[in-house]
Design an enzyme around this catalytic site. Structure first.
Site, PDB file in Angstrom:
ATOM      1  CG  ASP A  57      -2.302   0.900   1.077  1.00  0.00           C
ATOM      2  OD1 ASP A  57      -3.234   0.373   1.065  1.00  0.00           O
ATOM      3  OD2 ASP A  57      -1.901   2.049   0.855  1.00  0.00           O
ATOM      4  CB  THR A 148     -15.740  -1.885  -8.722  1.00  0.00           C
ATOM      5  OG1 THR A 148     -15.891  -2.606  -7.782  1.00  0.00           O
ATOM      6  CG2 THR A 148     -16.969  -1.726  -9.625  1.00  0.00           C
ATOM      7  CG  LEU A 175     -15.510  -8.269   0.086  1.00  0.00           C
ATOM      8  CD1 LEU A 175     -15.808  -6.720   1.011  1.00  0.00           C
ATOM      9  CD2 LEU A 175     -14.275  -8.786   0.550  1.00  0.00           C
ATOM     10  CE  LYS A 225     -18.762  -4.953  -6.957  1.00  0.00           C
ATOM     11  NZ  LYS A 225     -18.934  -5.172  -6.076  1.00  0.00           N
ATOM     12  CB  CYS A 281     -19.563  -0.237  -3.399  1.00  0.00           C
ATOM     13  SG  CYS A 281     -18.017  -0.417  -2.945  1.00  0.00           S
ATOM     14  CE  LYS A 284     -16.345   2.809  -5.637  1.00  0.00           C
ATOM     15  NZ  LYS A 284     -16.061   1.702  -6.862  1.00  0.00           N
TER      16      LYS A 284
END
Ligand code: NAD
Ligand code: UGA
Length: 455
Positions: A57, A148, A175, A225, A281, A284
């Site tokens: 990260d 995504t 998830l 998705k 999620c 957006k």
């Protein structure tokens, strides 16, 4: 060529699902980019399956926390999986630029894809990762997109990676925060979009899963998705529209939803009416799908309505308070729940925060409470309370924005007694018992349910 090597598996304590000693499995070397909700779960669950995982990260605080043995986010079960992975030697954490490390056989991309102000998906983070992988000079590896991304994105990446001998597979993640590990372990499906050679390799990583694997093209996987999230968001906005009709005809949306959901063709999930969906999620991804459709010349009318209904829902509590209290200037109002849903510390697009700002704009003073998400808010404009009682004392109204068990199961009789008239309890998640709040002297208002109120 894959560089999988055979190695004996490790037995770990604590009843985790590491395979038994003596068995042999293929052990892959994997880098996961992004130590967020998806990246952490991907990395720890793959490490638990026996793979050798590097979690990378660019956020120093996240890597620092991980190296100190803590998860940088709240997700039930993640801390023990992290500890097990480190103890087994299967998991390590790396900050920032990966030039010096071997990226291994597979690179999972699990970085953020927020939306721009215009509603398009902001792909800067995923592009940066793909560029990093290209710059590493490695070959023969496979890039797996968990983030995504809009249909079309993967084909572009695949075309850039193929000449370097790097495969590309779209493997969208489904998830939910708060139940992420259970969702990984019991996924309804694993979608793999890409050419068969690359998808075969990735399917091998899921060998220990009994979930249905769906093999398809990259663009189809990407759209699966968005379609899934858009459909779930549509169910929520649909039941919220029914709640509005319930208000007009004096019906109860909780009972309507229950009876409608008993029809197996409809199903009972995602029919809880309330102040709408939030999180990192649904908001957006619905916007990005709508943008993508418009950009390609199609006006996705239904999805636009879903988005509009959702933004209207979070205005309902402030409107209800104005109807009952009049001008909100000088009123102290509590907002309970800053995380967008229970069992997460994620406050992205949280209805509770929007509601707090609307109340402030209307002249109220606001006291906020959340078991986990308050630190993220960090705004001196509203008082951040450590307990529900502290937040509610002396308020004329309270809004329940998130149905945390700590909030739902609190002693509402005592809490209502600590309020001042007219003691309006707005239940934005239809989670409380209205009759007992009325009995305690409160005025109970919910979404699409008859009010329990004498004022
Ligand atoms: P997040 O914001 O929690 O984490 C993303 C991480 O990526 C951050 O820690 C960030 O520092 C790191 N990062 C950014 N650029 C990087 C780089 N170049 N190299 C390495 N790390 C980098 O994100 P999230 O919620 O886990 O979501 C990740 C993706 O998965 C998004 O596309 C999201 O839509 C999708 N998704 C999320 C969920 C969810 O429940 N949160 C579920 C399914 C899918
Ligand atoms: C959602 C999807 O459920 C996941 O499958 C998906 O992977 C994820 O988005 C993603 O793409 O990031 P999540 O956002 O963690 O997961 O949470 P949900 O449990 O789906 O809830 C989303 C929002 O909808 C919450 O604000 C919740 O309060 C609201 N909601 C949910 C309702 O208002 N009513 C419902 O009936 C269900």
């Amino acid at each position: 060529m894959s560089r999988f090597v055979s190695s004996p598996l490790l037995v770990l304590g604590h009843g985790h699902q590491y395979p038994q000693t003596g068995e042999i499995m293929l052990r892959a070397s994997i880098t996961v980019f992004g130590a967020g909700y998806v990246g952490l779960v991907t990395a720890t669950c793959l490490a638990r399956s026996g793979h050798s995982v590097t979690l990378l990260d660019t956020n120093g605080l996240r890597i620092e926390a991980l190296n100190a043995g803590h998860s940088p986010i709240h997700e039930p079960g993640i801390e023990s999986l992290l500890a097990d992975g480190v103890r087994a030697g299967n998991l390590r954490f790396v900050l920032g630029s990966p030039e010096a490390i071997d990226l291994g056989d597979f690179q999972f991309v699990a970085v953020g894809t927020p939306v721009t102000h215009g509603g398009a998906a902001d792909l800067r983070q995923v592009r940066a990762v793909v560029d990093t992988i290209l710059a590493s000079g490695q070959t023969g590896n496979t890039v797996i997109m968990k983030s995504t991304v809009p249909p079309g994105t993967g084909a572009h990446f695949a075309a850039k990676l193929a000449p370097r001998g790097i495969g590309y597979v779209s493997n969208p993640e489904f998830l939910r925060e708060g139940t992420a590990i259970a969702d990984w372990d019991d996924a309804d499906r694993i979608v793999l979009g890409g050419d068969s050679a690359a998808a075969d390799k990735v399917a091998g990583l899921y060998d220990d899963s009994s979930s249905t694997i769906v093999r398809t093209s990259i663009a189809t996987a990407e759209l699966v998705k968005y379609a899934s999230n858009a459909f779930l968001a549509t169910k929520i906005s649909f039941i919220n529209e029914i709640a509005a009709v319930c208000d007009l005809v004096n019906a109860d949306v909780v009972e309507v939803a229950r009876a409608v959901g008993l029809d197996r063709r409809i199903g009972k999930a995602f029919l809880n009416a309330g102040i709408g969906y939030g999180g990192s999620c649904f908001p957006k991804d619905t916007q990005a799908l709508s943008f993508l459709s418009s950009f390609n010349g199609y006006d996705f009318t239904l999805l636009k309505a879903v988005i509009e209904v959702n933004s209207r829902q979070r205005m309902l509590p402030v409107k209800a308070l104005r109807d009952r209290l009049g001008d909100l200037t000088g009123h102290r109002v509590a907002v309970l729940g800053m995380a967008f849903k229970p069992d997460t510390d994620d406050t992205r697009e949280s209805p509770g925060i929007d509601i707090a700002y609307m109340l402030l704009a209307a002249g109220a003073s606001v006291a906020g409470y959340d078991p986990l998400g308050l630190a993220q808010v960090n705004d001196p404009q509203f008082s951040q309370c450590a307990t529900i009682s502290e937040a509610m004392a002396g308020t004329s109204a309270v809004i329940v924005a998130t149905e945390w068990p700590q909030i739902v199961n609190a002693d509402w009789h005592v809490l209502v007694s600590s309020m001042v008239e007219p003691r309006v309890v707005y239940d934005g998640r239809n989670a409380l018992d209205g009759a007992s709040i009325r009995k305690a002297g409160g005025c109970y208002v919910a979404v699409g349910r008859p009010a329990e109120c004498s004022v």
